[in-house]
Design a protein around this motif. Structure first.
Motif, PDB file in Angstrom:
ATOM      1  N   PRO A  35     -40.830 -43.925 -28.832  1.00  0.00           N
ATOM      2  CA  PRO A  35     -41.270 -44.569 -30.078  1.00  0.00           C
ATOM      3  C   PRO A  35     -40.403 -45.767 -30.488  1.00  0.00           C
ATOM      4  O   PRO A  35     -40.876 -46.679 -31.151  1.00  0.00           O
ATOM      5  CB  PRO A  35     -41.163 -43.447 -31.114  1.00  0.00           C
ATOM      6  CG  PRO A  35     -41.230 -42.188 -30.335  1.00  0.00           C
ATOM      7  CD  PRO A  35     -40.594 -42.492 -29.011  1.00  0.00           C
ATOM      8  N   GLU A  36     -39.146 -45.782 -30.061  1.00  0.00           N
ATOM      9  CA  GLU A  36     -38.250 -46.870 -30.448  1.00  0.00           C
ATOM     10  C   GLU A  36     -38.695 -48.237 -29.908  1.00  0.00           C
ATOM     11  O   GLU A  36     -38.287 -49.271 -30.416  1.00  0.00           O
ATOM     12  CB  GLU A  36     -36.814 -46.589 -29.956  1.00  0.00           C
ATOM     13  CG  GLU A  36     -36.184 -45.349 -30.554  1.00  0.00           C
ATOM     14  CD  GLU A  36     -36.634 -44.036 -29.894  1.00  0.00           C
ATOM     15  OE1 GLU A  36     -36.318 -42.987 -30.457  1.00  0.00           O
ATOM     16  OE2 GLU A  36     -37.304 -44.072 -28.845  1.00  0.00           O
ATOM     17  N   GLN A  37     -39.513 -48.245 -28.872  1.00  0.00           N
ATOM     18  CA  GLN A  37     -39.936 -49.529 -28.301  1.00  0.00           C
ATOM     19  C   GLN A  37     -41.039 -50.213 -29.115  1.00  0.00           C
ATOM     20  O   GLN A  37     -41.314 -51.389 -28.910  1.00  0.00           O
ATOM     21  CB  GLN A  37     -40.367 -49.360 -26.850  1.00  0.00           C
ATOM     22  CG  GLN A  37     -41.640 -48.556 -26.654  1.00  0.00           C
ATOM     23  CD  GLN A  37     -41.962 -48.356 -25.197  1.00  0.00           C
ATOM     24  OE1 GLN A  37     -41.815 -49.266 -24.399  1.00  0.00           O
ATOM     25  NE2 GLN A  37     -42.382 -47.156 -24.838  1.00  0.00           N
ATOM     26  N   TRP A  38     -41.673 -49.491 -30.019  1.00  0.00           N
ATOM     27  CA  TRP A  38     -42.725 -50.064 -30.856  1.00  0.00           C
ATOM     28  C   TRP A  38     -42.149 -50.395 -32.221  1.00  0.00           C
ATOM     29  O   TRP A  38     -41.370 -49.623 -32.779  1.00  0.00           O
ATOM     30  CB  TRP A  38     -43.892 -49.095 -31.030  1.00  0.00           C
ATOM     31  CG  TRP A  38     -44.268 -48.372 -29.777  1.00  0.00           C
ATOM     32  CD1 TRP A  38     -44.220 -47.031 -29.571  1.00  0.00           C
ATOM     33  CD2 TRP A  38     -44.733 -48.949 -28.563  1.00  0.00           C
ATOM     34  NE1 TRP A  38     -44.619 -46.736 -28.301  1.00  0.00           N
ATOM     35  CE2 TRP A  38     -44.946 -47.891 -27.652  1.00  0.00           C
ATOM     36  CE3 TRP A  38     -44.989 -50.240 -28.133  1.00  0.00           C
ATOM     37  CZ2 TRP A  38     -45.399 -48.097 -26.359  1.00  0.00           C
ATOM     38  CZ3 TRP A  38     -45.437 -50.446 -26.853  1.00  0.00           C
ATOM     39  CH2 TRP A  38     -45.645 -49.392 -25.983  1.00  0.00           C
ATOM     40  N   SER A  39     -42.550 -51.486 -32.786  1.00  0.00           N
ATOM     41  CA  SER A  39     -42.065 -51.842 -34.122  1.00  0.00           C
ATOM     42  C   SER A  39     -42.513 -50.818 -35.165  1.00  0.00           C
ATOM     43  O   SER A  39     -41.876 -50.658 -36.199  1.00  0.00           O
ATOM     44  CB  SER A  39     -42.541 -53.245 -34.512  1.00  0.00           C
ATOM     45  OG  SER A  39     -43.943 -53.298 -34.505  1.00  0.00           O
ATOM     46  N   SER A  40     -43.588 -50.101 -34.884  1.00  0.00           N
ATOM     47  CA  SER A  40     -44.090 -49.086 -35.819  1.00  0.00           C
ATOM     48  C   SER A  40     -43.434 -47.726 -35.619  1.00  0.00           C
ATOM     49  O   SER A  40     -43.622 -46.826 -36.417  1.00  0.00           O
ATOM     50  CB  SER A  40     -45.597 -48.931 -35.637  1.00  0.00           C
ATOM     51  OG  SER A  40     -45.864 -48.415 -34.336  1.00  0.00           O
ATOM     52  N   TRP A  41     -42.712 -47.545 -34.528  1.00  0.00           N
ATOM     53  CA  TRP A  41     -42.105 -46.277 -34.123  1.00  0.00           C
ATOM     54  C   TRP A  41     -43.167 -45.192 -33.925  1.00  0.00           C
ATOM     55  O   TRP A  41     -42.916 -44.014 -34.107  1.00  0.00           O
ATOM     56  CB  TRP A  41     -41.047 -45.834 -35.118  1.00  0.00           C
ATOM     57  CG  TRP A  41     -39.747 -46.568 -34.965  1.00  0.00           C
ATOM     58  CD1 TRP A  41     -39.570 -47.913 -35.052  1.00  0.00           C
ATOM     59  CD2 TRP A  41     -38.476 -46.013 -34.684  1.00  0.00           C
ATOM     60  NE1 TRP A  41     -38.256 -48.225 -34.857  1.00  0.00           N
ATOM     61  CE2 TRP A  41     -37.561 -47.074 -34.639  1.00  0.00           C
ATOM     62  CE3 TRP A  41     -38.004 -44.737 -34.490  1.00  0.00           C
ATOM     63  CZ2 TRP A  41     -36.215 -46.887 -34.380  1.00  0.00           C
ATOM     64  CZ3 TRP A  41     -36.662 -44.556 -34.244  1.00  0.00           C
ATOM     65  CH2 TRP A  41     -35.788 -45.626 -34.185  1.00  0.00           C
ATOM     66  N   ALA A  42     -44.362 -45.580 -33.581  1.00  0.00           N
ATOM     67  CA  ALA A  42     -45.439 -44.622 -33.343  1.00  0.00           C
ATOM     68  C   ALA A  42     -45.086 -43.717 -32.168  1.00  0.00           C
ATOM     69  O   ALA A  42     -44.553 -44.174 -31.161  1.00  0.00           O
ATOM     70  CB  ALA A  42     -46.739 -45.367 -33.049  1.00  0.00           C
ATOM     71  N   VAL A  43     -45.380 -42.419 -32.288  1.00  0.00           N
ATOM     72  CA  VAL A  43     -45.095 -41.475 -31.214  1.00  0.00           C
ATOM     73  C   VAL A  43     -46.069 -41.690 -30.061  1.00  0.00           C
ATOM     74  O   VAL A  43     -45.705 -41.615 -28.900  1.00  0.00           O
ATOM     75  CB  VAL A  43     -45.168 -40.021 -31.735  1.00  0.00           C
ATOM     76  CG1 VAL A  43     -45.030 -39.023 -30.602  1.00  0.00           C
ATOM     77  CG2 VAL A  43     -44.085 -39.797 -32.781  1.00  0.00           C
ATOM     78  N   VAL A  44     -47.320 -41.964 -30.382  1.00  0.00           N
ATOM     79  CA  VAL A  44     -48.316 -42.292 -29.373  1.00  0.00           C
ATOM     80  C   VAL A  44     -48.369 -43.814 -29.268  1.00  0.00           C
ATOM     81  O   VAL A  44     -48.464 -44.499 -30.291  1.00  0.00           O
ATOM     82  CB  VAL A  44     -49.701 -41.733 -29.774  1.00  0.00           C
ATOM     83  CG1 VAL A  44     -50.767 -42.167 -28.791  1.00  0.00           C
ATOM     84  CG2 VAL A  44     -49.647 -40.221 -29.894  1.00  0.00           C
ATOM     85  N   PRO A  45     -48.287 -44.374 -28.044  1.00  0.00           N
ATOM     86  CA  PRO A  45     -48.299 -45.836 -27.922  1.00  0.00           C
ATOM     87  C   PRO A  45     -49.540 -46.443 -28.577  1.00  0.00           C
ATOM     88  O   PRO A  45     -50.655 -45.993 -28.331  1.00  0.00           O
ATOM     89  CB  PRO A  45     -48.334 -46.067 -26.415  1.00  0.00           C
ATOM     90  CG  PRO A  45     -47.791 -44.817 -25.825  1.00  0.00           C
ATOM     91  CD  PRO A  45     -48.189 -43.716 -26.759  1.00  0.00           C
ATOM     92  N   PRO A  46     -49.345 -47.458 -29.407  1.00  0.00           N
ATOM     93  CA  PRO A  46     -50.502 -48.096 -30.039  1.00  0.00           C
ATOM     94  C   PRO A  46     -51.309 -48.889 -29.009  1.00  0.00           C
ATOM     95  O   PRO A  46     -50.764 -49.378 -28.018  1.00  0.00           O
ATOM     96  CB  PRO A  46     -49.859 -49.030 -31.071  1.00  0.00           C
ATOM     97  CG  PRO A  46     -48.474 -49.256 -30.583  1.00  0.00           C
ATOM     98  CD  PRO A  46     -48.076 -48.041 -29.813  1.00  0.00           C
ATOM     99  N   ILE A  47     -52.600 -48.998 -29.233  1.00  0.00           N
ATOM    100  CA  ILE A  47     -53.445 -49.800 -28.356  1.00  0.00           C
ATOM    101  C   ILE A  47     -53.254 -51.260 -28.748  1.00  0.00           C
ATOM    102  O   ILE A  47     -53.460 -51.642 -29.896  1.00  0.00           O
ATOM    103  CB  ILE A  47     -54.925 -49.388 -28.477  1.00  0.00           C
ATOM    104  CG1 ILE A  47     -55.088 -47.950 -27.996  1.00  0.00           C
ATOM    105  CG2 ILE A  47     -55.818 -50.342 -27.696  1.00  0.00           C
ATOM    106  CD1 ILE A  47     -56.464 -47.376 -28.223  1.00  0.00           C
ATOM    107  N   THR A  48     -52.844 -52.063 -27.792  1.00  0.00           N
ATOM    108  CA  THR A  48     -52.592 -53.475 -28.049  1.00  0.00           C
ATOM    109  C   THR A  48     -53.819 -54.279 -27.645  1.00  0.00           C
ATOM    110  O   THR A  48     -54.155 -54.351 -26.467  1.00  0.00           O
ATOM    111  CB  THR A  48     -51.358 -53.964 -27.257  1.00  0.00           C
ATOM    112  OG1 THR A  48     -50.262 -53.122 -27.588  1.00  0.00           O
ATOM    113  CG2 THR A  48     -51.037 -55.397 -27.569  1.00  0.00           C
ATOM    114  N   LEU A  49     -54.481 -54.863 -28.607  1.00  0.00           N
ATOM    115  CA  LEU A  49     -55.700 -55.620 -28.346  1.00  0.00           C
ATOM    116  C   LEU A  49     -55.441 -57.121 -28.209  1.00  0.00           C
ATOM    117  O   LEU A  49     -56.324 -57.869 -27.818  1.00  0.00           O
ATOM    118  CB  LEU A  49     -56.718 -55.374 -29.466  1.00  0.00           C
ATOM    119  CG  LEU A  49     -57.152 -53.918 -29.634  1.00  0.00           C
ATOM    120  CD1 LEU A  49     -58.074 -53.781 -30.839  1.00  0.00           C
ATOM    121  CD2 LEU A  49     -57.826 -53.410 -28.385  1.00  0.00           C
ATOM    122  N   SER A  50     -54.250 -57.560 -28.523  1.00  0.00           N
ATOM    123  CA  SER A  50     -53.937 -58.979 -28.475  1.00  0.00           C
ATOM    124  C   SER A  50     -53.971 -59.501 -27.040  1.00  0.00           C
ATOM    125  O   SER A  50     -53.591 -58.803 -26.099  1.00  0.00           O
ATOM    126  CB  SER A  50     -52.543 -59.230 -29.067  1.00  0.00           C
ATOM    127  OG  SER A  50     -52.265 -60.607 -29.039  1.00  0.00           O
TER     128      SER A  50
END
Length: 119
Positions: free
Chosen positions: A27-42
């Motif tokens: 989670p530390e790698q995401w700015s949101s600290w989400a436990v599940v990786p966020p889907i990146t649509l960009s």
């Protein structure tokens, strides 16, 4: 003979499911600290300083979701690295770039529909 190495396959390893859902997903790698990786649509990512190398620039070169996929597949296959591509043509092109004159490819006939017509 499930789990044996009789046919040259890698032996089964413990905790497959744990590796599949946790490898490369801190989670530390995401700015949101989400436990599940966020889907990146960009498709394009902000550059702090023009011309400086950033981890992600354009989604065809890499994006957070593909990075997690490559990390997980490499871990599950016991490999150091894995490459995932955004299209079949990108994968075929990379394979062609790895070959030298005289190399042989052993493949099925219909790897990619459009290439089947031109071979």
């Amino acid at each position: 003979m499930a789990g044996s190495n009789a046919f040259g396959f890698l032996p089964l390893f413990k905790h497959f499911a744990t590796h599949a859902i946790h490898t490369g997903q801190k989670p530390e790698q995401w700015s949101s600290w989400a436990v599940v990786p966020p889907i990146t649509l960009s498709t394009i990512f902000k550059q702090r300083v023009p011309g400086d190398e950033e981890k992600y620039i354009y989604t065809r070169f890499g994006n957070p979701n593909r990075h997690v996929l490559e990390t997980v597949v490499a871990a599950l296959d016991g490999a150091e690295y894995c490459l995932a591509y955004s299209s079949g043509m990108a994968a075929i092109l990379n394979i062609c770039h790895l070959l030298k004159t005289g190399d042989t490819i052993i493949s099925m006939n219909e790897v990619y529909e459009e290439k089947r017509r031109t071979l």
